[in-house]
Design an enzyme around this catalytic site. Sequence first.
Site, PDB file in Angstrom:
ATOM      1  N   ASP A  37     -21.188  -7.749 -20.008  1.00 22.34           N
ATOM      2  CA  ASP A  37     -20.164  -8.725 -19.679  1.00 22.34           C
ATOM      3  C   ASP A  37     -18.885  -8.049 -19.169  1.00 22.34           C
ATOM      4  O   ASP A  37     -18.397  -7.089 -19.800  1.00 22.34           O
ATOM      5  CB  ASP A  37     -19.855  -9.508 -20.964  1.00 22.34           C
ATOM      6  CG  ASP A  37     -19.054 -10.757 -20.726  1.00 22.34           C
ATOM      7  OD1 ASP A  37     -19.600 -11.699 -20.139  1.00 22.34           O
ATOM      8  OD2 ASP A  37     -17.868 -10.788 -21.127  1.00 22.34           O
TER       9      ASP A  37
ATOM     10  N   GLU B  17     -21.693  -6.740 -15.115  1.00 30.71           N
ATOM     11  CA  GLU B  17     -21.019  -7.833 -14.413  1.00 30.71           C
ATOM     12  C   GLU B  17     -19.696  -7.304 -13.856  1.00 30.71           C
ATOM     13  O   GLU B  17     -18.806  -6.926 -14.616  1.00 30.71           O
ATOM     14  CB  GLU B  17     -20.745  -8.989 -15.389  1.00 30.71           C
ATOM     15  CG  GLU B  17     -20.173 -10.208 -14.685  1.00 30.71           C
ATOM     16  CD  GLU B  17     -19.506 -11.201 -15.627  1.00 30.71           C
ATOM     17  OE1 GLU B  17     -19.389 -12.373 -15.261  1.00 30.71           O
ATOM     18  OE2 GLU B  17     -19.083 -10.794 -16.734  1.00 30.71           O
TER      19      GLU B  17
ATOM     20  N   ASP C 127     -22.109 -19.284 -15.323  1.00 30.49           N
ATOM     21  CA  ASP C 127     -20.717 -19.431 -14.890  1.00 30.49           C
ATOM     22  C   ASP C 127     -20.606 -20.065 -13.510  1.00 30.49           C
ATOM     23  O   ASP C 127     -19.492 -20.249 -13.011  1.00 30.49           O
ATOM     24  CB  ASP C 127     -20.038 -18.056 -14.811  1.00 30.49           C
ATOM     25  CG  ASP C 127     -19.900 -17.384 -16.166  1.00 30.49           C
ATOM     26  OD1 ASP C 127     -19.794 -18.103 -17.169  1.00 30.49           O
ATOM     27  OD2 ASP C 127     -19.896 -16.144 -16.212  1.00 30.49           O
TER      28      ASP C 127
HETATM   29  C1  NOJ Z   1     -18.220 -13.486 -18.309  1.00 27.46           C
HETATM   30  C2  NOJ Z   1     -19.170 -14.450 -18.931  1.00 27.46           C
HETATM   31  O1  NOJ Z   1     -20.280 -14.588 -18.102  1.00 27.46           O
HETATM   32  C3  NOJ Z   1     -18.408 -15.718 -19.161  1.00 27.46           C
HETATM   33  O2  NOJ Z   1     -19.233 -16.790 -19.520  1.00 27.46           O
HETATM   34  C4  NOJ Z   1     -17.344 -15.456 -20.197  1.00 27.46           C
HETATM   35  O3  NOJ Z   1     -16.512 -16.580 -20.319  1.00 27.46           O
HETATM   36  C5  NOJ Z   1     -16.473 -14.261 -19.822  1.00 27.46           C
HETATM   37  N1  NOJ Z   1     -17.208 -13.166 -19.269  1.00 27.46           N
HETATM   38  C6  NOJ Z   1     -15.772 -13.736 -21.025  1.00 27.46           C
HETATM   39  O4  NOJ Z   1     -16.685 -13.116 -21.878  1.00 27.46           O
END
Ligand code: NOJ
Length: 543
Positions: free
Chosen positions: A200, A242, A317
């Site tokens: 993440d 990510e 997301d």
């Molecule tokens: C990226 C995640 O995919 C998302 O869902 C999250 O809100 C943020 N990082 C914070 O962890």
Amino acid sequence: MIKEKWWKKSVVYQIYPRSFCDSNGDGIGDINGIRSKLWYLKELGIDIIWLSPVYSSPNADNGYDISDYCGISPEYGTMDEMKALIDECENCGIKIMMDLVVNHTSDEHPWFIEAKQSKDNPYREYYIWRKGEKGNPPNQLESCFGGSAWEYSEETKEYYLHFFHKKQPDLNWENQAVRKEVWKIMNYWIDMGIGGFRMDVIDMIGKVPDKEIKENGPRLHEYLQEMNRETFGEKNLVTVGECWGADIEKGRLYSDPERKELDMIFQFEQMLLDQVPGKSKWDLKPLELKQLKQVFAKWQDALEGKGWNSLFWNNHDLPRIVSRWGNDKEYRVESAKMLATILHGMKGTPYIYQGEEIGMTNCPLLSVEDLADVESRNMYYERKQMGYKEEDIMNSISTKARDNARTPMQWNDGYEAGFTEGTPWYRVNPNYMEINAKKALEDKDSIFYYYKELIYLRKKEPILIYGNFKLLYPEDKSVFAYIREWDYKKWLIVCNFYGNPTDFMYPAKGQVILSNYKQEPVILLENISLRPYEAIICELIET
Ligand code: NOJ
């Protein structure tokens, strides 16, 4: 021949556990629910499950705020059930990729509970604290969810940094003790037999708050190399980071195997093309196909031999791709298959987000009451206060809100789409009677079976994994076409991106491998008219 990495041939399926399948009627998806659907994933043919967080969490951000990295949240089940899931997956030839959320913890994590007590607490330096500036936060840094990234803490009269919700304090990666804790957590899961990690917002761990550096800080790659050495480096796992802030140079730094960092990253350049440049995702602008092709082609070229791409349209997301860039009405099936063709035809590891394989769509979001997500709710109130019109706010929200991806998985046309026997934590998309997995499995022409075929092709045809990529007709405003080439074979992937017929020509004949329309076995490509959202993969026979 170099021994190639196993994950280059793999297809990943992302499960957002809260919305996947509820086994005990509490309205929240759970681990046993996932176990009950492994047959479905096996039928689809995927190799890896990316499991969004199932750890203990107060759920300020649906599990991305973790209070115990080695514990399972009771709403999802128990550690024994988690172990059973890992074992059962292994029996099906599926590996589990855990979500590693270590840019921040929950404010209910014992480290933070300790850290906020006093300035000399041994855990204090696990987080990032600063004094205020004349009653204001130390600087202008903003949270990704809106407002200041600094929150005042009464106990010690200092501010702590949170790049997300105030219940998600950022960890201080400069502190070696923090890094050691993270390696311990990772090794705990590796020892349990998982197959990899999705990391993440990993591009934020090198932050330098005093210089207002959020992503790609100076020590980021040093930390990743240390992580590689201390945890998965020799373990044959798969890792994906990510990285919203990555450009191609940075993409290479992360995924060049010689640098011993990660296997691949999620970069989001293509996902920013329908927003006004320099503004937020809520400031909408129509997508230009030319730009989309250019961005994909740039990444395909940039990582050729120097890294590896991840290929995705969707995740928890992002809005649903068939609603975003396809047509979720009369051409839902055709356009969902077309989008799948573009993505799965490219070089890299494809990721499918739950429900994408049955063409699930965005859901109606008509008022603030329809929203569950902290991000869209915050944006709503913020823009209201700034004087935006309700209609404009809701238009941005229904187009882009993360809530769109988070409605429960539509299993069948029964009670609550077969997701739960209770009351679902978030409402089911009202189109579940029409769009559901049961129906898809009964129809050989469904989107599901098209994805299955794409996954199967990837296993069978090395050209899809190793073949070079070459974009055709970059200036064409309606057609997305490219060539893959490997070992004297050439494949053409050609897609009409829109609902109007359009002409296409290529000086060859093509033996059809897969298409979303009925085709003759061999087609003349010299001058064809592509039907709405028509997609064809064919092997070229030079004339
Ligand atoms: C990226 C995640 O995919 C998302 O869902 C999250 O809100 C943020 N990082 C914070 O962890």
